[in-house]
Design a protein around this motif. Structure first.
Motif, PDB file in Angstrom:
ATOM      1  N   ALA A 317     -12.386 -23.165  25.762  1.00 13.24           N
ATOM      2  CA  ALA A 317     -11.133 -22.408  25.789  1.00 13.24           C
ATOM      3  C   ALA A 317     -11.355 -21.081  26.499  1.00 13.24           C
ATOM      4  O   ALA A 317     -12.226 -20.302  26.098  1.00 13.24           O
ATOM      5  CB  ALA A 317     -10.624 -22.160  24.369  1.00 13.24           C
ATOM      6  N   GLU A 318     -10.601 -20.865  27.575  1.00 13.09           N
ATOM      7  CA  GLU A 318     -10.595 -19.548  28.212  1.00 13.09           C
ATOM      8  C   GLU A 318      -9.828 -18.616  27.281  1.00 13.09           C
ATOM      9  O   GLU A 318      -8.660 -18.854  26.983  1.00 13.09           O
ATOM     10  CB  GLU A 318      -9.925 -19.610  29.581  1.00 13.09           C
ATOM     11  N   THR A 319     -10.487 -17.559  26.829  1.00 14.48           N
ATOM     12  CA  THR A 319      -9.927 -16.741  25.755  1.00 14.48           C
ATOM     13  C   THR A 319     -10.004 -15.255  26.085  1.00 14.48           C
ATOM     14  O   THR A 319     -11.023 -14.780  26.589  1.00 14.48           O
ATOM     15  CB  THR A 319     -10.690 -16.997  24.434  1.00 14.48           C
ATOM     16  N   VAL A 320      -8.914 -14.547  25.774  1.00 14.72           N
ATOM     17  CA  VAL A 320      -8.886 -13.096  25.914  1.00 14.72           C
ATOM     18  C   VAL A 320      -8.019 -12.536  24.798  1.00 14.72           C
ATOM     19  O   VAL A 320      -7.077 -13.208  24.343  1.00 14.72           O
ATOM     20  CB  VAL A 320      -8.329 -12.673  27.300  1.00 14.72           C
ATOM     21  N   SER A 321      -8.324 -11.355  24.343  1.00 14.46           N
ATOM     22  CA  SER A 321      -7.480 -10.751  23.309  1.00 14.46           C
ATOM     23  C   SER A 321      -6.139 -10.358  23.900  1.00 14.46           C
ATOM     24  O   SER A 321      -6.047  -9.993  25.082  1.00 14.46           O
ATOM     25  CB  SER A 321      -8.154  -9.520  22.700  1.00 14.46           C
ATOM     26  N   CYS A 322      -5.128 -10.470  23.080  1.00 13.91           N
ATOM     27  CA  CYS A 322      -3.779 -10.105  23.519  1.00 13.91           C
ATOM     28  C   CYS A 322      -3.737  -8.641  23.981  1.00 13.91           C
ATOM     29  O   CYS A 322      -3.087  -8.316  24.986  1.00 13.91           O
ATOM     30  CB  CYS A 322      -2.811 -10.332  22.366  1.00 13.91           C
ATOM     31  N   ASP A 323      -4.438  -7.775  23.277  1.00  9.78           N
ATOM     32  CA  ASP A 323      -4.445  -6.349  23.629  1.00  9.78           C
ATOM     33  C   ASP A 323      -4.998  -6.130  25.034  1.00  9.78           C
ATOM     34  O   ASP A 323      -4.445  -5.349  25.821  1.00  9.78           O
ATOM     35  CB  ASP A 323      -5.276  -5.552  22.612  1.00  9.78           C
ATOM     36  N   ASP A 324      -6.090  -6.829  25.378  1.00 10.09           N
ATOM     37  CA  ASP A 324      -6.665  -6.702  26.721  1.00 10.09           C
ATOM     38  C   ASP A 324      -5.735  -7.275  27.779  1.00 10.09           C
ATOM     39  O   ASP A 324      -5.568  -6.694  28.862  1.00 10.09           O
ATOM     40  CB  ASP A 324      -8.031  -7.412  26.789  1.00 10.09           C
ATOM     41  N   PHE A 325      -5.134  -8.424  27.472  1.00 10.70           N
ATOM     42  CA  PHE A 325      -4.217  -9.074  28.417  1.00 10.70           C
ATOM     43  C   PHE A 325      -3.061  -8.135  28.762  1.00 10.70           C
ATOM     44  O   PHE A 325      -2.677  -7.992  29.932  1.00 10.70           O
ATOM     45  CB  PHE A 325      -3.688 -10.374  27.805  1.00 10.70           C
ATOM     46  N   ILE A 326      -2.520  -7.476  27.733  1.00  8.68           N
ATOM     47  CA  ILE A 326      -1.364  -6.595  27.926  1.00  8.68           C
ATOM     48  C   ILE A 326      -1.769  -5.293  28.606  1.00  8.68           C
ATOM     49  O   ILE A 326      -1.141  -4.849  29.568  1.00  8.68           O
ATOM     50  CB  ILE A 326      -0.667  -6.321  26.584  1.00  8.68           C
ATOM     51  N   SER A 327      -2.844  -4.679  28.110  1.00  8.08           N
ATOM     52  CA  SER A 327      -3.239  -3.373  28.652  1.00  8.08           C
ATOM     53  C   SER A 327      -3.720  -3.463  30.100  1.00  8.08           C
ATOM     54  O   SER A 327      -3.530  -2.526  30.888  1.00  8.08           O
ATOM     55  CB  SER A 327      -4.330  -2.742  27.780  1.00  8.08           C
ATOM     56  N   MET A 328      -4.310  -4.594  30.481  1.00  6.06           N
ATOM     57  CA  MET A 328      -4.838  -4.747  31.842  1.00  6.06           C
ATOM     58  C   MET A 328      -3.823  -5.357  32.807  1.00  6.06           C
ATOM     59  O   MET A 328      -4.058  -5.383  34.013  1.00  6.06           O
ATOM     60  CB  MET A 328      -6.117  -5.590  31.813  1.00  6.06           C
TER      61      MET A 328
END
Length: 361
Positions: A317-328
């Motif tokens: 699973a390609e995974t990233v935190s929602c906070d990082d996805f939004i902030s970046m």
């Protein structure tokens, strides 16, 4: 995931009014007499999540799909329900089919709305409903034990274990406490399918001018239910909000009464936590979507919530935190910054994960 909360309480405490507002429908009749809700009404409610809206904007998604909770409006329980009083047995059976209980208690004064016991006493009301669930569980255990004793004697697999658990729970019930007060862990307790083992939240229905600070009744409820969550709502206010057409109107109305969030949003959020759920997201040009899973579930099982093939052929699973996805600002920036992780079969999904599953079948 098919999980639901059953709305229970004595007659005329505001259950059906709450249900109508939750589902923004008039499918549950709200009337000033007991047992106006004969069959359980069922409605699905979106779980509001500001993160999902932001993901949709960043991914320029064609549509946004919220996760949902199911609420079941169950007719009022009265004293003696466990012996069939009112429509007791039918109501108790409907409660048995739910995963958690939303217990609505009347914490408002209104001479025009009758109280089944003739006085406003929410703590007593809570004890009445709790006692009926306990009595129903005691009766259920009494009927089940002889059969299990025979199975245990015949060394049928698992029978002795269940028998011992039922006897332990019965001792707790006999002391006047609900099955949830036993030392048996949640998963095993759930297997026993007892009414008083279900997680409970209490919704205090207050007057319109008491929504912010509550009153003596709500303080008494909080003091009596230990660590169980308590939410204050005014069913009448929530009905007014549900009748408004736009989100802007709803926000303006809430601001006018000093609230930043509706009581119903609090009920839904609390119900979500009560069921032990967390949210992961998928986000792309086609759609951004929230998915509900039980806390502690691993990546392949989370993938299976989307499609069984995803779980069967899970690779990673390609995974990233929602906070990082939004902030970046989206997937490309996240990958460039090295924040995208490849998680395997043993990864425990975290609330707010944004995931893309690789699979092969």
């Amino acid at each position: 995931m098919g999980l639901n909360c059953g709305i229970v309480g004595l007659p005329n405490v505001g259950k059906s009014t709450l249900f109508n507002a939750l589902t923004a429908t008039a499918s549950a009749e709200a009337a000033n007499y007991p047992f106006c809700t004969i069959e359980p009404n069922v409605g699905c409610v979106c779980v509001a999540d500001d993160r999902l809206k932001k993901l949709g904007q960043i991914s320029n998604s064609e549509k946004i799909v919220h996760t949902q909770l199911e609420f079941v409006d169950i007719a009022g329980i009265v004293q003696g329900a466990s012996d069939g009083a009112g429509l007791g047995n039918k109501f108790l059976a409907n409660i048995r089919d739910t995963d958690a209980i939303v217990h609505v208690v009347r914490c408002f004064e209104n001479d025009d709305i009758t109280h089944v016991n003739g006085k406003i006493d929410p703590v007593s009301d809570i004890r009445t409903v709790e006692a009926e669930l306990i009595l129903a569980d005691m009766e259920s255990i009494e009927k089940r034990i002889p059969t299990l004793e025979k199975k245990a004697k015949a060394k049928e697999e698992g029978a002795k274990e269940v028998l011992e658990m039922l006897r332990d729970v019965d001792a707790v019930l006999q002391s006047g406490k609900p099955a949830s007060a036993s030392s048996i862990d949640y998963d095993n307790l759930k297997r026993l399918q007892l009414l008083s083992s279900k997680p409970v939240m209490y919704v205090c229905n207050v007057g319109e001018d008491e929504i912010l600070d509550g009153n003596d009744y709500t303080e008494a409820v909080k003091a009596s239910v230990c660590d169980s969550p308590v939410v204050l709502i005014s069913a009448r206010i929530e009905a007014e909000i549900a009748a408004l057409e736009s989100e802007e109107e709803k926000v303006m109305f809430l601001n006018s009464i000093g609230c930043d969030k509706s009581g119903l949003d609090k009920v839904v959020t609390c119900g979500y936590k009560l069921l032990g759920l967390i949210t992961f997201f998928t986000s792309g040009a086609k759609e951004s979507r929230a998915w509900s899973i039980k806390k502690g579930i691993k990546a392949p099982q989370a993938a299976g919530v989307i499609h069984t093939d995803f779980e069967r052929g899970f690779i990673c699973a390609e995974t990233v935190s929602c906070d990082d996805f939004i902030s970046m600002g989206g997937e490309s920036a996240v990958k460039a910054a090295g924040k995208m992780r490849l998680e395997g079969k043993d990864y425990v999904v975290q609330d707010g994960d944004v995931m893309h599953f690789r699979f092969n079948v």
